[in-house]
Design an enzyme around this catalytic site. Structure first.
Site, PDB file in Angstrom:
ATOM      1  N   ASP A   1      31.531 -79.557 -40.177  1.00 39.34           N
ATOM      2  CA  ASP A   1      30.222 -78.936 -39.971  1.00 39.34           C
ATOM      3  C   ASP A   1      30.044 -77.886 -41.066  1.00 39.34           C
ATOM      4  O   ASP A   1      30.801 -76.910 -41.129  1.00 39.34           O
ATOM      5  CB  ASP A   1      30.143 -78.299 -38.579  1.00 39.34           C
ATOM      6  CG  ASP A   1      28.734 -77.810 -38.257  1.00 39.34           C
ATOM      7  OD1 ASP A   1      28.018 -77.398 -39.195  1.00 39.34           O
ATOM      8  OD2 ASP A   1      28.345 -77.836 -37.075  1.00 39.34           O
TER       9      ASP A   1
ATOM     10  N   ARG B   1      26.583 -59.044 -37.057  1.00 37.27           N
ATOM     11  CA  ARG B   1      26.840 -60.049 -38.090  1.00 37.27           C
ATOM     12  C   ARG B   1      25.811 -59.901 -39.208  1.00 37.27           C
ATOM     13  O   ARG B   1      24.605 -59.943 -38.963  1.00 37.27           O
ATOM     14  CB  ARG B   1      26.759 -61.441 -37.458  1.00 37.27           C
ATOM     15  CG  ARG B   1      27.426 -62.523 -38.285  1.00 37.27           C
ATOM     16  CD  ARG B   1      27.372 -63.862 -37.586  1.00 37.27           C
ATOM     17  NE  ARG B   1      26.001 -64.361 -37.498  1.00 37.27           N
ATOM     18  CZ  ARG B   1      25.664 -65.592 -37.150  1.00 37.27           C
ATOM     19  NH1 ARG B   1      26.613 -66.457 -36.817  1.00 37.27           N
ATOM     20  NH2 ARG B   1      24.412 -65.966 -37.098  1.00 37.27           N
TER      21      ARG B   1
ATOM     22  N   PHE C   1      31.325 -73.097 -32.991  1.00 36.52           N
ATOM     23  CA  PHE C   1      29.938 -72.915 -32.563  1.00 36.52           C
ATOM     24  C   PHE C   1      29.693 -73.773 -31.313  1.00 36.52           C
ATOM     25  O   PHE C   1      30.176 -74.902 -31.229  1.00 36.52           O
ATOM     26  CB  PHE C   1      29.016 -73.339 -33.714  1.00 36.52           C
ATOM     27  CG  PHE C   1      27.573 -73.040 -33.476  1.00 36.52           C
ATOM     28  CD1 PHE C   1      27.072 -71.759 -33.622  1.00 36.52           C
ATOM     29  CD2 PHE C   1      26.707 -74.055 -33.102  1.00 36.52           C
ATOM     30  CE1 PHE C   1      25.726 -71.488 -33.393  1.00 36.52           C
ATOM     31  CE2 PHE C   1      25.362 -73.789 -32.878  1.00 36.52           C
ATOM     32  CZ  PHE C   1      24.879 -72.505 -33.020  1.00 36.52           C
TER      33      PHE C   1
ATOM     34  N   TYR D   1      18.070 -74.816 -42.321  1.00 38.65           N
ATOM     35  CA  TYR D   1      17.184 -73.648 -42.160  1.00 38.65           C
ATOM     36  C   TYR D   1      17.934 -72.336 -42.374  1.00 38.65           C
ATOM     37  O   TYR D   1      17.348 -71.277 -42.253  1.00 38.65           O
ATOM     38  CB  TYR D   1      16.467 -73.655 -40.802  1.00 38.65           C
ATOM     39  CG  TYR D   1      17.355 -73.855 -39.597  1.00 38.65           C
ATOM     40  CD1 TYR D   1      18.086 -72.801 -39.070  1.00 38.65           C
ATOM     41  CD2 TYR D   1      17.452 -75.095 -38.979  1.00 38.65           C
ATOM     42  CE1 TYR D   1      18.904 -72.979 -37.976  1.00 38.65           C
ATOM     43  CE2 TYR D   1      18.264 -75.288 -37.877  1.00 38.65           C
ATOM     44  CZ  TYR D   1      18.988 -74.221 -37.381  1.00 38.65           C
ATOM     45  OH  TYR D   1      19.806 -74.411 -36.305  1.00 38.65           O
ATOM     46  N   LYS D   2      19.238 -72.422 -42.685  1.00 39.40           N
ATOM     47  CA  LYS D   2      20.018 -71.209 -42.956  1.00 39.40           C
ATOM     48  C   LYS D   2      19.948 -70.932 -44.466  1.00 39.40           C
ATOM     49  O   LYS D   2      18.920 -70.491 -44.946  1.00 39.40           O
ATOM     50  CB  LYS D   2      21.438 -71.408 -42.424  1.00 39.40           C
ATOM     51  CG  LYS D   2      21.429 -71.511 -40.890  1.00 39.40           C
ATOM     52  CD  LYS D   2      22.750 -71.899 -40.275  1.00 39.40           C
ATOM     53  CE  LYS D   2      22.630 -71.878 -38.761  1.00 39.40           C
ATOM     54  NZ  LYS D   2      23.744 -72.539 -38.070  1.00 39.40           N
TER      55      LYS D   2
HETATM   56  C1  LIG Z   1      23.486 -73.200 -36.878  1.00 38.84           C
HETATM   57  C2  LIG Z   1      24.520 -74.165 -36.474  1.00 38.84           C
HETATM   58  C3  LIG Z   1      24.173 -75.349 -35.828  1.00 38.84           C
HETATM   59  C4  LIG Z   1      22.726 -75.577 -35.469  1.00 38.84           C
HETATM   60  O1  LIG Z   1      22.491 -76.694 -34.701  1.00 38.84           O
HETATM   61  P1  LIG Z   1      20.967 -77.047 -34.361  1.00 38.84           P
HETATM   62  O2  LIG Z   1      21.032 -78.395 -33.815  1.00 38.84           O
HETATM   63  O3  LIG Z   1      20.175 -76.922 -35.624  1.00 38.84           O
HETATM   64  O4  LIG Z   1      20.484 -76.035 -33.394  1.00 38.84           O
HETATM   65  C5  LIG Z   1      25.180 -76.249 -35.528  1.00 38.84           C
HETATM   66  N1  LIG Z   1      26.479 -76.003 -35.852  1.00 38.84           N
HETATM   67  C6  LIG Z   1      26.834 -74.850 -36.468  1.00 38.84           C
HETATM   68  C7  LIG Z   1      28.261 -74.598 -36.810  1.00 38.84           C
HETATM   69  C8  LIG Z   1      25.867 -73.902 -36.782  1.00 38.84           C
HETATM   70  O5  LIG Z   1      26.208 -72.776 -37.381  1.00 38.84           O
END
Ligand SMILES: *Cc1c(COP(=O)(O)O)cnc(C)c1O
Length: 406
Positions: free
Chosen positions: A203, A377, A126, A228-229
């Site tokens: 992560d 997705r 990501f 938030y997911k």
């Molecule tokens: C969604 C996600 C993030 C989100 O980071 P934010 O700081 O909340 O925007 C980070 N790493 C991964 C792998 C994600 O899927």
């Protein structure tokens, strides 16, 4: 039964199906297939938010900090740890965004390996993970060793072993890949990192609340994740960080604010870190942002992660089965692992016209996500997604793709 009838019977056979009605919007015909970007709110959350304004905030006012808020990041952290992370209390706290916590955690791990010169990270991870790895490497004068791996199959322990050495300070990796949902072997990869004397920083953004975790048993060093997911904390709800107790004494994060101090109210001349996980906190924690996720944690406590994972696997198997039947004849390929043991909670379907298909789906209240290159997705949040919803979304995609490519 025909295959279609068998598919249609899946919601009635699903023991978790009744929970879907707990979510706002579940009664509408809208098809929501992006629960891994922003989970739906629970209905009870509306009451919790309202009650918070009236009571703890409106009535208790500044006394709220003594009542509950000072410890809320640690309390909610422990709840996430117990419900989802397989982690004992006292190792998890909530605050900041995932990006900021990742930065703090990565700096802390690098600081614990001062004689090492490299960070290992995944070249297709990501964006935030790649960008933060690059900036920490730059800031600390370290080299970045990029892991290359098949974007569908993901990173293997052998690939990690090939780039990890006595130079490696830390291996940073997503547990579930954001594109294809490949599921990394956390135990084996953490062992590889430790075998080289390095630390493992995970992560968990796409696994927490969807794939059961065992951070303590895997001897993970540090981890961060998003709320938030699959934890339904609402847009921008604060992330969490886990650090194993054995590291607390040496854990120094770079944003040394008053709230991570051993005694914030002495307001003394120097920063002295709290002995425990509180040292990962920097400033005043986002209390309002921690409200909604507590309702989802209540629900996850009731249902249990084993049942959530079983439903998640059933949903992704179902999505692949329907895609094979209705979309494969139009040239759509499954770009997620077919082995459920190696797959997290989403499914990616690939076709060169998917960008247009997803835009047209949104026009029809079918909301999946789009990720380059050509990836539709499907984020299948286990407690708020029905099997019928998935079928309906994919059948609509078939109609649109057939029109577009006719
Ligand atoms: C969604 C996600 C993030 C989100 O980071 P934010 O700081 O909340 O925007 C980070 N790493 C991964 C792998 C994600 O899927």
């Amino acid at each position: 039964m025909t295959p279609a009838e068998r598919r249609d019977s899946r919601d009635s056979a699903d023991p978790l199906a009744p929970h879907r009605a707990r979510f706002v919007g579940s009664e509408s015909p809208l098809v929501y297939l992006d629960g891994n970007s922003l989970g739906r709110p629970l209905r009870v959350t509306a009451q919790r938010l309202h009650a918070f304004v009236e009571g703890p905030w409106g009535e208790r006012l500044i006394r709220g900090w003594d009542d509950a808020w000072m410890d809320l990041p640690l309390h909610v952290g422990d709840r996430i740890a117990a419900a989802c992370l397989g982690a004992a209390p006292g190792q998890t706290t909530v605050g900041d965004s995932t990006t900021v916590l990742l930065y703090k955690a990565l700096r802390a791990t690098v600081g614990m390996r001062p004689d090492r010169t490299e960070i290992v990270a995944y070249a297709d991870d990501f964006p935030t993970d790649r960008y933060v790895a690059a900036s920490v490497a730059d800031e600390c004068g370290l080299a970045l060793r990029w892991l290359e791996a098949d974007p569908t199959g993901g990173v293997t322990p052998e690939q990690v072993a090939a780039v990890t050495s006595e130079r490696t300070a830390v291996v940073l990796l997503s547990h579930v890949g954001y594109r294809s949902a490949w599921l990394a072997d956390m135990a084996a990869i953490t062992r590889v990192a430790h075998g080289a004397g390095a630390l493992a920083l995970w992560d968990l953004s796409h696994s927490v609340g969807s794939v059961p975790l065992a951070l303590d048993a895997c001897e993970v060093d540090l981890a961060v994740g998003c709320t938030y997911k699959y934890l339904n904390g609402g847009p921008g709800s604060p992330a969490f960080v886990y650090a194993a107790t054995r590291h607390h004494e040496h854990l120094v994060q770079p944003i040394t604010g008053w709230m991570g101090h051993a005694d914030p109210f002495t307001m003394g001349p120097d920063w002295r870190p709290d002995p425990g996980i509180r040292r990962m906190i920097s400033g005043t924690p986002p209390i309002v942002g921690m409200l909604a996720m507590q309702d989802m944690l209540d629900l996850l406590d009731d249902v249990g992660m084993a049942a959530v994972r079983a439903k998640s696997v059933a949903l992704t198997e179902h999505a692949i089965e329907v895609a094979d039947e209705v979309l494969a004849p139009l040239g759509v390929e499954v770009a997620s692992p077919r082995d459920p043991e190696r797959r997290g909670g989403h499914v990616t379907l690939q076709h060169p016209a998917m960008r247009e298909v997803v835009a047209a789906l949104w026009q029809r209240d079918v909301l999946p996500d789009y990720r380059d290159p050509g990836g539709l997705r499907l984020g299948l949040s286990p407690l708020s997604t029905s099997f019928a919803e998935v079928s309906r979304g994919l059948e609509t995609a078939r109609d649109l793709l057939a029109d577009l490519t006719a």
